[in-house]
Design a protein around this motif. Structure first.
Motif, PDB file in Angstrom:
ATOM      1  N   ARG A 206       0.937  -1.149  -0.167  1.00 30.24           N
ATOM      2  CA  ARG A 206       0.127  -0.143  -0.020  1.00 30.24           C
ATOM      3  C   ARG A 206       0.731   1.170  -0.111  1.00 30.24           C
ATOM      4  NH1 ARG A 206      -2.810   4.224   0.117  1.00 30.24           N
ATOM      5  NH2 ARG A 206      -4.840   4.284   0.955  1.00 30.24           N
ATOM      6  N   HIS A 207       0.925   1.880  -1.142  1.00 36.76           N
ATOM      7  CA  HIS A 207       1.477   3.114  -1.098  1.00 36.76           C
ATOM      8  C   HIS A 207       0.708   4.147  -1.118  1.00 36.76           C
ATOM      9  CE1 HIS A 207       4.828   0.699  -3.316  1.00 36.76           C
ATOM     10  NE2 HIS A 207       3.650   0.212  -4.019  1.00 36.76           N
ATOM     11  N   VAL A 208       1.284   5.616  -1.003  1.00 37.68           N
ATOM     12  CA  VAL A 208       0.342   6.812  -0.810  1.00 37.68           C
ATOM     13  C   VAL A 208      -0.810   6.802  -1.940  1.00 37.68           C
ATOM     14  CG1 VAL A 208       1.914   8.412  -1.914  1.00 37.68           C
ATOM     15  CG2 VAL A 208       0.549   9.138  -0.272  1.00 37.68           C
ATOM     16  N   TRP A 209      -0.267   6.474  -2.847  1.00 34.96           N
ATOM     17  CA  TRP A 209      -1.449   6.550  -4.151  1.00 34.96           C
ATOM     18  C   TRP A 209      -2.182   5.215  -4.420  1.00 34.96           C
ATOM     19  CZ3 TRP A 209       0.282   2.450  -6.775  1.00 34.96           C
ATOM     20  CH2 TRP A 209       1.534   2.195  -6.992  1.00 34.96           C
ATOM     21  N   GLY A 210      -2.011   4.108  -3.430  1.00 35.33           N
ATOM     22  CA  GLY A 210      -2.795   3.163  -3.808  1.00 35.33           C
ATOM     23  C   GLY A 210      -2.057   2.018  -3.524  1.00 35.33           C
ATOM     24  N   TYR A 211      -2.542   0.767  -4.182  1.00 33.56           N
ATOM     25  CA  TYR A 211      -1.813  -0.595  -4.072  1.00 33.56           C
ATOM     26  C   TYR A 211      -1.143  -0.847  -5.380  1.00 33.56           C
ATOM     27  CZ  TYR A 211      -4.364  -1.426   0.144  1.00 33.56           C
ATOM     28  OH  TYR A 211      -4.860  -1.657   1.405  1.00 33.56           O
ATOM     29  N   GLY A 212      -0.069  -1.471  -5.399  1.00 32.67           N
ATOM     30  CA  GLY A 212       0.712  -1.898  -6.821  1.00 32.67           C
ATOM     31  C   GLY A 212       2.066  -2.210  -6.393  1.00 32.67           C
ATOM     32  N   CYS A 213       2.677  -2.843  -7.468  1.00 34.02           N
ATOM     33  CA  CYS A 213       3.981  -3.082  -7.440  1.00 34.02           C
ATOM     34  C   CYS A 213       4.877  -1.759  -7.352  1.00 34.02           C
ATOM     35  CB  CYS A 213       4.551  -4.031  -8.488  1.00 34.02           C
ATOM     36  SG  CYS A 213       4.587  -3.060 -10.117  1.00 34.02           S
ATOM     37  N   GLY A 214       4.466  -0.749  -7.959  1.00 33.04           N
ATOM     38  CA  GLY A 214       5.223   0.153  -7.775  1.00 33.04           C
ATOM     39  C   GLY A 214       6.207   0.555  -8.965  1.00 33.04           C
ATOM     40  N   GLN A 215       6.444  -0.431  -9.628  1.00 33.57           N
ATOM     41  CA  GLN A 215       7.506  -0.157 -10.849  1.00 33.57           C
ATOM     42  C   GLN A 215       7.127  -0.434 -12.330  1.00 33.57           C
ATOM     43  OE1 GLN A 215      10.682   0.036 -10.005  1.00 33.57           O
ATOM     44  NE2 GLN A 215       9.854   0.316  -7.710  1.00 33.57           N
ATOM     45  N   CYS A 216       5.696  -0.953 -12.451  1.00 36.74           N
ATOM     46  CA  CYS A 216       5.328  -1.368 -13.858  1.00 36.74           C
ATOM     47  C   CYS A 216       4.747  -0.010 -14.141  1.00 36.74           C
ATOM     48  CB  CYS A 216       3.878  -2.152 -13.749  1.00 36.74           C
ATOM     49  SG  CYS A 216       2.669  -1.783 -13.006  1.00 36.74           S
ATOM     50  N   PRO A 217       4.435   0.151 -15.505  1.00 35.49           N
ATOM     51  CA  PRO A 217       4.172   1.487 -16.228  1.00 35.49           C
ATOM     52  C   PRO A 217       2.900   2.134 -15.430  1.00 35.49           C
ATOM     53  CG  PRO A 217       5.074   0.113 -17.853  1.00 35.49           C
ATOM     54  CD  PRO A 217       4.921  -0.724 -16.724  1.00 35.49           C
ATOM     55  N   ALA A 218       1.669   1.239 -15.271  1.00 33.47           N
ATOM     56  CA  ALA A 218       0.732   1.769 -14.886  1.00 33.47           C
ATOM     57  C   ALA A 218       1.004   2.299 -13.119  1.00 33.47           C
ATOM     58  CB  ALA A 218      -0.324   0.536 -14.763  1.00 33.47           C
ATOM     59  N   CYS A 219       1.600   1.506 -12.485  1.00 31.55           N
ATOM     60  CA  CYS A 219       2.138   2.235 -11.210  1.00 31.55           C
ATOM     61  C   CYS A 219       2.618   3.396 -11.324  1.00 31.55           C
ATOM     62  CB  CYS A 219       2.651   0.937 -10.540  1.00 31.55           C
ATOM     63  SG  CYS A 219       1.622  -0.205  -9.702  1.00 31.55           S
ATOM     64  N   ARG A 220       3.577   3.629 -12.166  1.00 31.42           N
ATOM     65  CA  ARG A 220       4.683   4.709 -12.082  1.00 31.42           C
ATOM     66  C   ARG A 220       3.630   6.074 -12.587  1.00 31.42           C
ATOM     67  NH1 ARG A 220       8.281   1.258 -14.495  1.00 31.42           N
ATOM     68  NH2 ARG A 220       7.989   2.203 -16.754  1.00 31.42           N
ATOM     69  N   LEU A 221       2.660   5.478 -13.520  1.00 31.59           N
ATOM     70  CA  LEU A 221       1.948   6.789 -14.134  1.00 31.59           C
ATOM     71  C   LEU A 221       1.036   7.169 -12.978  1.00 31.59           C
ATOM     72  CD1 LEU A 221       1.331   8.152 -16.717  1.00 31.59           C
ATOM     73  CD2 LEU A 221      -0.538   6.471 -17.294  1.00 31.59           C
ATOM     74  N   ARG A 222       0.342   6.290 -12.410  1.00 34.04           N
ATOM     75  CA  ARG A 222      -0.414   6.605 -11.191  1.00 34.04           C
ATOM     76  C   ARG A 222       0.077   7.378  -9.900  1.00 34.04           C
ATOM     77  NH1 ARG A 222      -5.445   2.945  -8.642  1.00 34.04           N
ATOM     78  NH2 ARG A 222      -5.392   3.669  -6.256  1.00 34.04           N
ATOM     79  N   ALA A 223       1.313   6.892  -9.707  1.00 33.39           N
ATOM     80  CA  ALA A 223       2.012   7.512  -8.570  1.00 33.39           C
ATOM     81  C   ALA A 223       2.280   8.860  -9.170  1.00 33.39           C
ATOM     82  CB  ALA A 223       3.376   6.704  -8.152  1.00 33.39           C
ATOM     83  N   ALA A 224       2.931   9.314 -10.160  1.00 34.04           N
ATOM     84  CA  ALA A 224       3.406  10.461 -10.576  1.00 34.04           C
ATOM     85  C   ALA A 224       2.081  11.239 -10.540  1.00 34.04           C
ATOM     86  CB  ALA A 224       3.987  10.302 -11.975  1.00 34.04           C
ATOM     87  N   GLY A 225       1.063  10.766 -11.042  1.00 38.40           N
ATOM     88  CA  GLY A 225      -0.238  11.812 -11.188  1.00 38.40           C
ATOM     89  C   GLY A 225      -0.577  12.153  -9.972  1.00 38.40           C
ATOM     90  N   TYR A 226      -0.416  11.195  -9.010  1.00 41.20           N
ATOM     91  CA  TYR A 226      -0.917  11.538  -7.581  1.00 41.20           C
ATOM     92  C   TYR A 226      -0.413  12.481  -6.931  1.00 41.20           C
ATOM     93  CZ  TYR A 226      -3.044  11.110  -2.953  1.00 41.20           C
ATOM     94  OH  TYR A 226      -3.874  11.213  -1.798  1.00 41.20           O
ATOM     95  N   ALA A 227       1.252  12.273  -7.081  1.00 40.03           N
ATOM     96  CA  ALA A 227       2.079  13.123  -6.748  1.00 40.03           C
ATOM     97  C   ALA A 227       1.982  14.636  -7.157  1.00 40.03           C
ATOM     98  CB  ALA A 227       3.573  12.858  -6.922  1.00 40.03           C
ATOM     99  N   ALA A 228       1.707  14.773  -8.491  1.00 39.28           N
ATOM    100  CA  ALA A 228       1.344  16.214  -9.005  1.00 39.28           C
ATOM    101  C   ALA A 228       0.045  16.823  -8.528  1.00 39.28           C
ATOM    102  CB  ALA A 228       1.280  16.041 -10.528  1.00 39.28           C
ATOM    103  N   TYR A 229      -0.925  15.737  -8.344  1.00 41.34           N
ATOM    104  CA  TYR A 229      -2.359  16.199  -7.689  1.00 41.34           C
ATOM    105  C   TYR A 229      -2.159  16.743  -6.116  1.00 41.34           C
ATOM    106  CZ  TYR A 229      -6.651  15.344  -4.921  1.00 41.34           C
ATOM    107  OH  TYR A 229      -7.842  15.626  -4.175  1.00 41.34           O
ATOM    108  N   LEU A 230      -1.228  16.106  -5.390  1.00 40.69           N
ATOM    109  CA  LEU A 230      -1.066  16.648  -4.247  1.00 40.69           C
ATOM    110  C   LEU A 230      -0.303  18.055  -4.120  1.00 40.69           C
ATOM    111  CD1 LEU A 230       0.109  13.412  -2.109  1.00 40.69           C
ATOM    112  CD2 LEU A 230      -2.194  14.678  -2.221  1.00 40.69           C
ATOM    113  N   GLU A 231       0.679  18.065  -5.276  1.00 44.54           N
ATOM    114  CA  GLU A 231       1.417  19.610  -5.519  1.00 44.54           C
ATOM    115  C   GLU A 231       0.365  20.462  -5.830  1.00 44.54           C
ATOM    116  OE1 GLU A 231       5.045  21.134  -7.680  1.00 44.54           O
ATOM    117  OE2 GLU A 231       4.725  19.043  -7.606  1.00 44.54           O
ATOM    118  N   GLN A 232      -0.444  20.160  -6.677  1.00 46.01           N
ATOM    119  CA  GLN A 232      -1.635  21.497  -7.330  1.00 46.01           C
ATOM    120  C   GLN A 232      -2.363  21.613  -6.146  1.00 46.01           C
ATOM    121  OE1 GLN A 232      -2.697  19.503 -10.930  1.00 46.01           O
ATOM    122  NE2 GLN A 232      -0.711  19.383 -11.632  1.00 46.01           N
ATOM    123  N   GLY A 233      -3.030  20.674  -5.358  1.00 46.84           N
ATOM    124  CA  GLY A 233      -4.084  20.849  -4.608  1.00 46.84           C
ATOM    125  C   GLY A 233      -5.436  20.341  -5.028  1.00 46.84           C
ATOM    126  N   PRO A 234      -6.394  20.009  -4.434  1.00 52.31           N
ATOM    127  CA  PRO A 234      -7.752  19.587  -5.171  1.00 52.31           C
ATOM    128  C   PRO A 234      -8.606  20.914  -5.729  1.00 52.31           C
ATOM    129  CG  PRO A 234      -7.860  19.648  -2.770  1.00 52.31           C
ATOM    130  CD  PRO A 234      -6.302  19.927  -3.019  1.00 52.31           C
TER     131      PRO A 234
END
Length: 246
Positions: A206-234
């Motif tokens: 369980r990562h801050v962005w949800g569940y996943g291996c953290g290494q596959c393309p889908a995980c990296r895309l989701r993680a990067a998007g969530y990090a940018a979302y947190l930076e921008q604010g809701p």
């Protein structure tokens, strides 16, 4: 747009969960349709009902509008193609630049099956989470493919389907923003905890962005998007612009 019935192509992932919330805001009755196609990350199918249950608890209106769910078995993809989503091969880029997670014809068949399912039920609105901005280059996620598909379905079935693609021109950060705009932090939390994106089907971490291996393309895309979302604010907006091919 009329407020009749819609069918959401629903995998149980972040994008389709967001599209389900979007559809519940725009239509009076919303059904969901999923597919078992021999996907490596079949765990997403276990997440579908948990996402549906959690989403309907967020909003009495959504609860009233959320109709039934169906799951179709179309395991022929494993017979047609050898991809890293339908086998245990390592995820990598192909010689043509596309990732080998691309399953040729997948989204086209998904929409064909969705239209066939909707046809006898009087549903003309089809909602899918394809996205040209964050599609990993998949050609069947592009806007022109969706427009062509709508034309083909309507000619071939003598129908008047409308394919809606709410995520087509937004990135993953904006997809998180859209979820917040539709259902606030409560919907964001549902997507974080209950949806599944990881291509390897890993829900052990369980990562801050949800569940996943953290290494596959889908995980990296989701993680990067969530990090940018947190930076921008809701986003403060309640509703996001609609995208459809009407």
């Amino acid at each position: 747009m009329d407020n009749a019935a819609a069918l959401v192509v629903f995998s149980g992932g972040q994008d389709s969960a967001t599209c389900l919330a979007w559809a519940l805001e725009h239509f009076q009755s919303v059904s969901t349709l999923g597919y078992r196609y021999g996907q490596r990350h079949e765990v997403e199918l276990d997440c579908r009902q948990r996402v549906r249950t959690a989403i309907r608890r967020l909003n009495p209106a959504w609860d009233a509008r959320l109709a039934g769910d169906s799951l179709l078995d179309i395991g022929l993809f494993a017979q047609l193609h050898n991809t890293s989503l339908t086998s245990q091969m390592a995820i990598a880029d192909r010689e043509d630049g596309l990732p080998n997670t691309f399953v040729p014809g997948r989204n086209l068949l998904f929409l064909t099956m969705a239209a066939a399912w909707a046809y006898d039920r009087g549903i003309r609105h089809l909602v899918t989470g394809v996205c040209e901005t964050d599609s990993s280059g998949y050609p069947d996620c592009r806007d022109d493919a969706m427009k062509a598909m709508q034309v083909a379905l309507n000619i071939g079935m003598a129908a008047d389907f409308v394919i809606h693609t709410p995520l087509m021109w937004i990135d993953k950060a904006a997809t998180w923003q859209l979820a917040h705009a539709l259902g606030g932090q409560a919907l964001v939390e549902v997507i974080l905890e209950e949806s599944h994106t990881c291509y390897l089907g890993d829900r052990s971490k369980r990562h801050v962005w949800g569940y996943g291996c953290g290494q596959c393309p889908a995980c990296r895309l989701r993680a990067a998007g969530y990090a940018a979302y947190l930076e921008q604010g809701p986003s403060p907006s309640r509703h996001a612009p609609e995208r459809s091919n009407a």
